[in-house]
Enzyme design. Structure first.
Site, PDB file in Angstrom:
ATOM      1  CB  ILE A   1      -0.896   0.031   1.262  1.00 30.59           C
ATOM      2  CG1 ILE A   1      -1.729  -1.250   1.389  1.00 30.59           C
ATOM      3  CG2 ILE A   1      -1.756   1.281   1.313  1.00 30.59           C
ATOM      4  CD1 ILE A   1      -2.845  -1.376   0.406  1.00 30.59           C
TER       5      ILE A   1
ATOM      6  N   GLY B   1       0.514  -7.702  16.590  1.00 33.49           N
ATOM      7  CA  GLY B   1      -0.771  -7.799  15.901  1.00 33.49           C
ATOM      8  C   GLY B   1      -0.777  -7.093  14.552  1.00 33.49           C
TER       9      GLY B   1
ATOM     10  CD  GLU C   1      17.562  11.746  17.248  1.00 35.93           C
ATOM     11  OE1 GLU C   1      16.981  10.680  17.430  1.00 35.93           O
ATOM     12  OE2 GLU C   1      18.784  11.821  17.021  1.00 35.93           O
TER      13      GLU C   1
ATOM     14  NE  ARG D   1       9.394   9.007  20.458  1.00 38.08           N
ATOM     15  CZ  ARG D   1      10.244   8.398  19.659  1.00 38.08           C
ATOM     16  NH1 ARG D   1      10.293   8.673  18.364  1.00 38.08           N
ATOM     17  NH2 ARG D   1      11.099   7.514  20.147  1.00 38.08           N
TER      18      ARG D   1
ATOM     19  NE  ARG E   1      -4.908 -12.306  10.274  1.00 39.55           N
ATOM     20  CZ  ARG E   1      -6.137 -12.398  10.804  1.00 39.55           C
ATOM     21  NH1 ARG E   1      -6.909 -11.323  10.933  1.00 39.55           N
ATOM     22  NH2 ARG E   1      -6.587 -13.557  11.231  1.00 39.55           N
TER      23      ARG E   1
ATOM     24  CB  ALA F   1      15.256   3.987  21.391  1.00 40.75           C
TER      25      ALA F   1
ATOM     26  CD  GLU G   1      20.001   5.892  17.457  1.00 40.70           C
ATOM     27  OE1 GLU G   1      19.820   6.940  18.110  1.00 40.70           O
ATOM     28  OE2 GLU G   1      19.711   5.797  16.253  1.00 40.70           O
TER      29      GLU G   1
ATOM     30  CD  GLU H   1      20.321  17.438   8.503  1.00 38.88           C
ATOM     31  OE1 GLU H   1      19.555  17.441   7.543  1.00 38.88           O
ATOM     32  OE2 GLU H   1      21.454  17.981   8.493  1.00 38.88           O
TER      33      GLU H   1
ATOM     34  CB  SER I   1       2.631  -3.380  17.597  1.00 39.60           C
ATOM     35  OG  SER I   1       2.731  -2.296  18.458  1.00 39.60           O
TER      36      SER I   1
END
Lengths: 184, 184
Positions: free
Chosen positions: B17, B117, B142, B66, B40, B78, B94, B140, B115
């Site tokens: 997609i 699922g 971040e 976020r 799915r 992270a 990191e 840059e 996740s």
């Protein structure tokens, strides 16, 4: 006062790419704190519940196939929130549907975002004790096995890769803390 | 022998997609164990690393915005794996980029799917001790603040909703277990 908007990224446009049964996907263009721009790929999810069901010295887990991983996984019982559903009610519903157990002794351990970098999915995780037998009744396209495992087995399953999802590993840590300290 | 294909869902078709910078999205049509069919929705992600950086009685965390949550969050350091990058190397990269610390004392705590699922994202989570000062150097686009917090502060941040993602809550549980038992 806590500033929940530190380093805020201001949306300048938003495009809906896909709306599915479980998730949708949008791409936002944003202005960064330094005036630069970036695009952000965002998966929208309705939210979910998970339950740590304790039965004596065991935790009840379910095994199911996870298509995104192309393998079966052992996890704590969990499921999506139905539209408008209150998380506690959803937790009790999923617990009984997937394991056949009910309880009046259930409480929230934590609500957490699973992947805050690209998704808004939140899981409300409960701990359930004093379980009594009800009736298992999985959804019609849900195939799963239910098992009550000891902490030792849980750790073995983690080593074997049969348990390898964030909520279930978090549940096992929480269970260990509960056994060690009486609290989570 | 462990059957990792229990309740396997057989793919009959797969449609891509969207392919983005961070994630891509595909929808698979599958045949279920009872012969029925389902679709799915699957988010593909390159995988990520996270680090629990311990400095004396404190853990180093970073605050950043976020976009999927439309708020800033305090999390352990992270980041995504670069193409072909070895997870341990990414963890050290990191850690230094986001906090300015290096170490030779780092080990894997757990690798987990965030996740299962709807996504194949895996996070390899390390614990780092004996930190020494290097040079912070965020990407840059971040923007982040770095802070060393006590366990008490971590629990306060959880109560305030400033910490509310799975990997960081898991890190705090792991830290508590490490303090209590000497192991995770």
């Amino acid at each position: 006062m806590t500033d929940h908007k530190k380093f805020e990224e201001i949306t300048t446009s938003s495009e809906m790419i896909f709306k599915g049964k479980m998730i949708s996907l949008q791409v936002d263009q944003v202005t960064l704190p330094n005036g630069g721009t970036a695009s952000r790929e965002i998966v929208k999810h309705p939210g979910a519940v998970a339950v740590i069901p304790l039965l004596g010295d065991r935790m009840i887990v379910v095994e199911q196939y996870r298509k995104p991983l192309e393998k079966s996984q052992v996890e704590i019982p969990a499921g999506k929130l139905d539209s408008g559903e209150e998380p506690l009610k959803a937790a009790l519903r999923e617990l009984e549907e997937e394991t056949g157990y009910r309880t009046d002794n259930i409480r929230l351990v934590s609500s957490f975002y699973t992947s805050p970098g690209f998704a808004n999915e939140i899981i409300h995780m409960y701990i359930a004790e004093d379980l009594v037998k009800g009736t298992a009744n999985p959804d019609e396209d849900e195939f799963l096995d239910c098992e009550a495992i000891t902490l030792e087995q849980a750790q073995q399953y983690m080593n074997d890769g049969r348990i390898s999802d964030a909520k279930t590993i978090m549940a096992i840590y929480a269970w260990r803390l509960y056994l060690l300290t009486g609290q989570i």
